[in-house]
Design an enzyme around this catalytic site. Structure first.
Site, mmCIF file in Angstrom:
data_model
loop_
_atom_site.group_PDB
_atom_site.id
_atom_site.type_symbol
_atom_site.label_atom_id
_atom_site.label_comp_id
_atom_site.label_asym_id
_atom_site.label_seq_id
_atom_site.Cartn_x
_atom_site.Cartn_y
_atom_site.Cartn_z
ATOM 1 N N GLU A 53 14.907 16.490 -9.312
ATOM 2 C CA GLU A 53 13.622 16.771 -9.926
ATOM 3 C C GLU A 53 12.555 16.106 -9.071
ATOM 4 O OE1 GLU A 53 16.033 15.185 -11.878
ATOM 5 O OE2 GLU A 53 16.645 16.854 -13.146
ATOM 6 N N TYR A 58 12.143 18.449 0.847
ATOM 7 C CA TYR A 58 13.316 19.069 0.243
ATOM 8 C C TYR A 58 13.475 20.522 0.697
ATOM 9 C CZ TYR A 58 13.019 14.899 -2.662
ATOM 10 O OH TYR A 58 12.940 13.603 -3.102
#
Length: 96
Positions: free
Chosen positions: A43, A55
């Site tokens: 998250e 990411y």
């Protein structure tokens, strides 16, 4: 279950932009693959564009949203998922 959940990747503000988070992520993902993980989940704050970009470079894509997940300040979390962890590691080795 073949999944790796990343809880936190953090770098002190004065050391950001030096590739430290990328190196930390690499070590964690390599360890996860060595233990049989095929998928990785995490998250990230909706407003944390630098982390989302990091990411994404590793093959993570937004897979959902957790409303009001974070507090201080209250903010949604984006659930990001990398479906092919071994492949992501191989691609990053070729194209750092």
């Amino acid at each position: 279950a073949g999944e790796f959940h990343i809880n936190n990747v953090a770098v002190a503000p004065e050391y950001r932009g030096q590739g430290i988070a990328d190196a930390l992520l690499r070590v964690g993902l390599e360890a996860a693959v060595a233990r049989g993980a095929l998928v990785a989940l995490l998250e990230v704050r909706e407003g944390n564009a630098p982390a989302q970009a990091l990411y994404a470079r590793w093959g993570f894509a937004v897979a959902g949203r957790r409303k009001r997940y974070y507090s201080y300040p209250t903010e949604d979390a984006l659930l990001m998922r990398c479906e092919d962890l071994p492949g992501a590691l191989a691609r990053r080795r070729r194209d750092p």
